[in-house]
Design an enzyme around this catalytic site. Structure first.
Site, mmCIF file in Angstrom:
data_model
loop_
_atom_site.group_PDB
_atom_site.id
_atom_site.type_symbol
_atom_site.label_atom_id
_atom_site.label_comp_id
_atom_site.label_asym_id
_atom_site.label_seq_id
_atom_site.Cartn_x
_atom_site.Cartn_y
_atom_site.Cartn_z
ATOM 1 N N GLY A 183 0.842 -1.194 0.000
ATOM 2 C CA GLY A 183 0.000 0.000 0.000
ATOM 3 C C GLY A 183 0.876 1.241 0.000
ATOM 4 N N LYS A 224 2.448 -0.744 -10.386
ATOM 5 C CA LYS A 224 2.283 0.721 -10.285
ATOM 6 C C LYS A 224 3.618 1.440 -10.436
ATOM 7 C CE LYS A 224 3.975 1.007 -5.942
ATOM 8 N NZ LYS A 224 4.978 1.885 -5.356
ATOM 9 N N ASN A 280 10.963 5.589 -8.049
ATOM 10 C CA ASN A 280 10.569 5.255 -9.411
ATOM 11 C C ASN A 280 10.174 6.514 -10.184
ATOM 12 O OD1 ASN A 280 10.666 2.199 -9.377
ATOM 13 N ND2 ASN A 280 9.479 2.649 -7.536
ATOM 14 N N VAL A 323 16.933 0.930 -4.070
ATOM 15 C CA VAL A 323 16.399 0.277 -5.244
ATOM 16 C C VAL A 323 15.217 1.072 -5.830
ATOM 17 C CG1 VAL A 323 14.748 -1.153 -3.948
ATOM 18 C CG2 VAL A 323 15.676 -2.006 -6.084
HETATM 19 N N1 LIG Z 1 11.196 2.357 0.925
HETATM 20 C C1 LIG Z 1 9.896 2.381 1.101
HETATM 21 O O1 LIG Z 1 9.350 3.362 1.598
HETATM 22 C C2 LIG Z 1 9.070 1.190 0.720
HETATM 23 C C3 LIG Z 1 7.715 1.157 1.072
HETATM 24 C C4 LIG Z 1 6.942 0.058 0.739
HETATM 25 C C5 LIG Z 1 7.532 -1.010 0.080
HETATM 26 N N2 LIG Z 1 8.853 -0.956 -0.262
HETATM 27 C C6 LIG Z 1 9.426 -2.124 -0.938
HETATM 28 O O2 LIG Z 1 10.294 -2.777 -0.023
HETATM 29 C C7 LIG Z 1 11.366 -3.401 -0.723
HETATM 30 C C8 LIG Z 1 12.679 -2.962 -0.120
HETATM 31 O O3 LIG Z 1 12.806 -1.582 -0.391
HETATM 32 P P1 LIG Z 1 13.843 -0.632 0.352
HETATM 33 O O4 LIG Z 1 13.445 0.741 0.018
HETATM 34 O O5 LIG Z 1 13.951 -0.992 1.772
HETATM 35 O O6 LIG Z 1 15.190 -1.033 -0.429
HETATM 36 P P2 LIG Z 1 16.705 -0.656 -0.166
HETATM 37 O O7 LIG Z 1 17.308 -0.357 -1.477
HETATM 38 O O8 LIG Z 1 16.788 0.378 0.886
HETATM 39 O O9 LIG Z 1 17.393 -2.038 0.323
HETATM 40 C C9 LIG Z 1 16.816 -3.002 1.097
HETATM 41 C C10 LIG Z 1 17.811 -4.021 1.663
HETATM 42 O O10 LIG Z 1 18.063 -5.064 0.738
HETATM 43 C C11 LIG Z 1 19.214 -5.781 1.159
HETATM 44 N N3 LIG Z 1 20.128 -6.061 0.041
HETATM 45 C C12 LIG Z 1 20.801 -5.187 -0.733
HETATM 46 N N4 LIG Z 1 21.567 -5.858 -1.621
HETATM 47 C C13 LIG Z 1 21.360 -7.177 -1.390
HETATM 48 C C14 LIG Z 1 21.836 -8.376 -1.998
HETATM 49 N N5 LIG Z 1 22.701 -8.356 -3.015
HETATM 50 N N6 LIG Z 1 21.375 -9.551 -1.518
HETATM 51 C C15 LIG Z 1 20.504 -9.593 -0.501
HETATM 52 N N7 LIG Z 1 20.010 -8.491 0.105
HETATM 53 C C16 LIG Z 1 20.430 -7.310 -0.346
HETATM 54 C C17 LIG Z 1 19.904 -4.903 2.187
HETATM 55 O O11 LIG Z 1 19.656 -5.459 3.466
HETATM 56 C C18 LIG Z 1 19.215 -3.556 2.018
HETATM 57 O O12 LIG Z 1 19.258 -2.806 3.184
HETATM 58 C C19 LIG Z 1 11.189 -3.005 -2.196
HETATM 59 O O13 LIG Z 1 10.549 -4.039 -2.876
HETATM 60 C C20 LIG Z 1 10.298 -1.793 -2.138
HETATM 61 O O14 LIG Z 1 9.513 -1.633 -3.295
HETATM 62 C C21 LIG Z 1 9.624 0.108 0.050
#
Ligand SMILES: NC(=O)c1ccc[n+]([C@@H]2O[C@H](COP(=O)([O-])OP(=O)(O)OC[C@H]3O[C@@H](n4cnc5c(N)ncnc54)[C@H](O)[C@@H]3O)[C@@H](O)[C@H]2O)c1
Length: 335
Positions: free
Chosen positions: A137, A192, A257, A280
């Site tokens: 969400g 999205k 994005n 990411v």
């Molecule tokens: N950031 C937000 O506000 C948010 C909100 C809702 C959903 N999401 C979703 O959550 C997921 C994580 O997003 P994020 O923003 O925390 O990402 P991020 O880029 O901050 O990284 C998340 C974590 O992934 C791990 N990682 C990095 N490289 C790796 C590797 N090679 N192998 C294994 N683990 C590895 C690390 O622990 C890193 O801290 C995504 O799918 C994103 O769409 C993010």
């Protein structure tokens, strides 16, 4: 019974969700993959590269060892990006299969297999499908840690487990709904991001609000078409993980994005943009997997197609915009 939680991934969202869970009566262990980030978190309880103005609760135990992270826990929150999900859960497949509740936070479709996250987790762990819940969400971590009112949905084929997640994650400013349409929730949350890149391009080109309204609405129409072909329910796409997240992402200054799209619209190359980012942008890879999934099911997704051509085949953004505007005229709703 208070839950014993492991959060796998101390990125932006792993940290953000720790803020929510720290308000509940539960123990929290947190795993981080990047050694330097783990060390920084240990020393300062903060990682401004991932989340500014945030301090990790003192009770959260940090580790770089996956097995240690999940030892003596009963609920695992998976907060790694979609393309790393398989390799991470594979390393702890056996303990994950033994009745723990697995909560997926990632929003993406795996390249190659074209699987959703719950499918990847299921395939690797052999867990009971009832034990998998996806939480999705409009929930930018930057706002969640400021206690900005936020709503999300917990989706599972098990009503009991969706309720368990709903109750654990609902705190004052974070409200969780529930759904039994995990397919629709995961597809909406993933696809999205493709539309958000398109919205960002529109921003970068200096297009207006009409354009963004068009992209959101026609984007939702193509997401819905693919969702229906894959067995999701139509109303899910009008929900928090569908329209809610789509609108938020397309307008948000926090969206990576949308940022990627904006930079493309301003003329920068994709590789340069991604090289300069510390977090990411799932939509880039989801454009590839989403397009392939649409092709496999014979579903037309014109915005997704144009984003693919722009990012991976060098199509000019003006040409992509002209292609979208010049398509055959048709009824607003078709299958
Ligand atoms: N950031 C937000 O506000 C948010 C909100 C809702 C959903 N999401 C979703 O959550 C997921 C994580 O997003 P994020 O923003 O925390 O990402 P991020 O880029 O901050 O990284 C998340 C974590 O992934 C791990 N990682 C990095 N490289 C790796 C590797 N090679 N192998 C294994 N683990 C590895 C690390 O622990 C890193 O801290 C995504 O799918 C994103 O769409 C993010």
């Amino acid at each position: 019974m208070s839950e014993r939680v492991a959060i796998i991934g101390a990125g932006s969202w792993g940290l953000g969700i720790s803020h929510v869970l720290s308000q509940q009566d539960c123990s929290i262990k947190m795993w981080e993959f990047v050694a330097a980030d783990l060390e920084r978190l240990r020393q300062t309880r903060n990682n401004p590269d991932k989340l500014a103005d945030f301090r990790l609760d003192e009770r959260v135990q940090l580790t770089g060892d996956l097995e240690e992270a999940i030892a003596d826990t009963n609920l695992i929150v998976l907060a790694v990006p979609a393309q790393f999900m398989r390799s991470v859960v594979r390393q702890i497949a056996a303990p994950l299969s033994q009745g723990r509740l697995l909560v997926n936070l990632a929003k993406g479709i795996e390249i190659g297999s074209l699987k959703r996250m719950s499918e990847v987790i299921l395939e690797e762990t052999g867990a009971d499908p009832e034990n998998i819940v996806t939480l999705s969400g409009p929930s930018h971590a930057e706002e969640v840690v400021k206690n900005t009112p936020t709503t999300v949905v917990a989706a599972s084929i098990s009503e009991k487990n969706a309720t368990r997640v709903q109750e654990l994650f609902s705190v004052g400013s974070f409200r969780v709904y529930q759904s039994d349409d995990i397919t629709g929730v995961e597809l909406g949350g993933s696809l999205k991001n493709i539309v958000a890149i398109a919205a960002g391009i529109a921003d970068g080109l200096g297009m207006g609000d009409n354009t963004k309204g068009a992209l959101i609405t026609r984007g939702l129409a193509e997401i819905l078409r693919l969702g229906l072909a894959l067995g999701a329910r139509a109303e899910t796409f009008a929900g928090l993980s569908g329209l809610g997240d789509l609108v938020t992402t397309c307008f948000s200054r926090h969206s990576r994005n949308r940022f990627v799209g904006e930079q493309i619209g301003k003329g920068r190359k994709l590789d340069d943009i991604l090289a300069g980012m510390k977090m990411v942008a799932e939509g880039v890879q989801t454009t590839r997997s989403g397009r392939e999934l649409a092709g496999r099911h014979g579903v037309e997704m014109p915005i997704t197609e144009e984003m693919y051509q722009v990012m991976f085949n060098g199509r000019a953004v003006d040409e992509a915009a002209a292609n979208l505007m010049g398509r055959e005229l048709k009824a607003e709703f078709w299958n």
